[in-house]
Design an enzyme around this catalytic site. Structure first.
Site, short mmCIF file in Angstrom:
data_model
loop_
_atom_site.label_atom_id
_atom_site.label_comp_id
_atom_site.label_asym_id
_atom_site.label_seq_id
_atom_site.Cartn_x
_atom_site.Cartn_y
_atom_site.Cartn_z
N GLY A 46 0.64 -1.06 -0.01
CA GLY A 46 0.13 -0.43 -0.23
C GLY A 46 1.00 0.92 -0.25
O GLY A 46 1.58 1.70 0.59
N GLN A 51 2.78 10.08 1.06
CA GLN A 51 4.14 8.79 1.11
C GLN A 51 5.23 9.05 0.26
O GLN A 51 6.09 8.92 -0.16
CB GLN A 51 4.25 8.02 1.67
CG GLN A 51 3.32 6.91 2.33
CD GLN A 51 3.00 5.88 2.62
OE1 GLN A 51 2.48 5.23 2.33
NE2 GLN A 51 4.33 5.19 3.39
N CYS A 94 5.87 -0.02 7.51
CA CYS A 94 5.55 1.07 6.79
C CYS A 94 6.81 1.94 5.54
O CYS A 94 8.21 1.59 6.09
CB CYS A 94 5.71 2.33 7.52
SG CYS A 94 4.62 4.07 6.41
N LEU A 95 7.17 1.77 4.46
CA LEU A 95 7.63 1.93 3.38
C LEU A 95 8.63 3.62 3.80
O LEU A 95 9.77 4.04 2.92
CB LEU A 95 6.79 2.21 1.81
CG LEU A 95 6.97 1.23 1.26
CD1 LEU A 95 6.38 0.91 0.25
CD2 LEU A 95 7.74 -0.41 1.42
N GLU A 137 -3.47 2.77 5.48
CA GLU A 137 -2.70 3.65 4.12
C GLU A 137 -4.41 5.20 4.12
O GLU A 137 -3.69 6.36 4.52
CB GLU A 137 -3.73 3.28 2.94
CG GLU A 137 -2.54 2.48 2.79
CD GLU A 137 -0.95 2.15 2.58
OE1 GLU A 137 -0.69 3.94 2.78
OE2 GLU A 137 -0.37 2.04 3.32
N HIS A 140 -2.03 7.76 7.15
CA HIS A 140 -1.11 8.47 6.18
C HIS A 140 -2.14 9.96 5.84
O HIS A 140 -1.96 11.02 5.91
CB HIS A 140 -1.16 7.60 5.16
CG HIS A 140 1.15 7.12 5.18
ND1 HIS A 140 1.61 7.69 6.13
CD2 HIS A 140 1.06 5.59 4.78
CE1 HIS A 140 2.80 6.40 6.13
NE2 HIS A 140 1.75 5.35 5.95
ZN ZN Z 1 3.02 3.28 5.97
#
Ligand code: ZN
Length: 198
Positions: A46, A51, A94-95, A137, A140
């Site tokens: 996701g 991000q 989380c990226l 997400e 975010h």
């Molecule tokens: Zn994340």
């Protein structure tokens, strides 16, 4: 459209409460495609607009993580979670917080509505991993990081890694390879004006 990249904590976009998009056009489609490409390259399932430093209420998911599994790709534009049921704890990553994993309690089932890229509104009833990804997400675009939801004990274990990320980011700002927070916020405001009518 400029080339997007995944930003890491503590980039101010990750603390931005994003605004609803007012138009869907070719440029937005390009942003969405770039988001999928970046997500797969980083082995994520996701990715939210925040991000990639876009202050918009939008995210993409593919819970299979497989870029060839196009039928599992979903785009959520101006999403709203209308129902949450149940509760379960599981590990999340989380990226924007690379290498950091910790347990988060989430609803096991959610009902979410959103618009897709063709401007059609849809509603989905999601469970298990799908429900977890969507809640992560959705956070975010509200400016919430999953670590905000980690209990004090497990959070203390990953705090040194979070502090490392903060230090790396501040060092890049000092070197001038990353703009200052004020400059980054000005960029976010300009992007917000362009597509959210505010
Ligand atoms: Zn994340």
């Amino acid at each position: 459209m400029a080339k997007l990249e995944i930003v890491h904590y503590p980039h101010p976009a990750l603390r931005w409460k994003s605004r609803e998009l007012t138009k869907i056009d070719a440029e937005l489609e390009d942003m969405v495609q770039q988001m999928f490409d970046l997500m797969y390259a980083a082995r994520g399932i996701g990715l939210a607009a925040n991000q990639v430093a876009l202050p918009y209420r939008m995210f993409v998911i593919n819970p299979s993580g497989d870029k060839d599994s196009k039928e599992d790709e979903m785009v959520f534009i101006n999403p709203q979670i209308s129902r949450r049921n149940g509760s379960e704890e599981d590990q999340e990553g989380c990226l924007s917080l690379p290498e950091i994993y910790a347990p988060v309690t989430r609803a096991t089932r959610v009902v979410i509505d959103a618009f897709d890229l063709s401007g059609q509104q849809f509603e989905m009833d999601l469970e298990e991993l799908d429900a977890r990804v969507v809640q992560h997400e959705y956070d975010h675009i509200e400016g919430i990081m999953f670590t905000d939801r980690v209990a004090p004990g497990p959070l203390a274990k990953v705090q040194p890694l979070i502090s490392d990320l903060e230090m790396q980011f501040r060092n890049r700002q000092k070197e001038g390879t990353v703009p200052s927070d004020d400059q980054l916020k000005a960029q976010l405001l300009a992007l917000q004006k362009a597509r959210t009518g505010g």
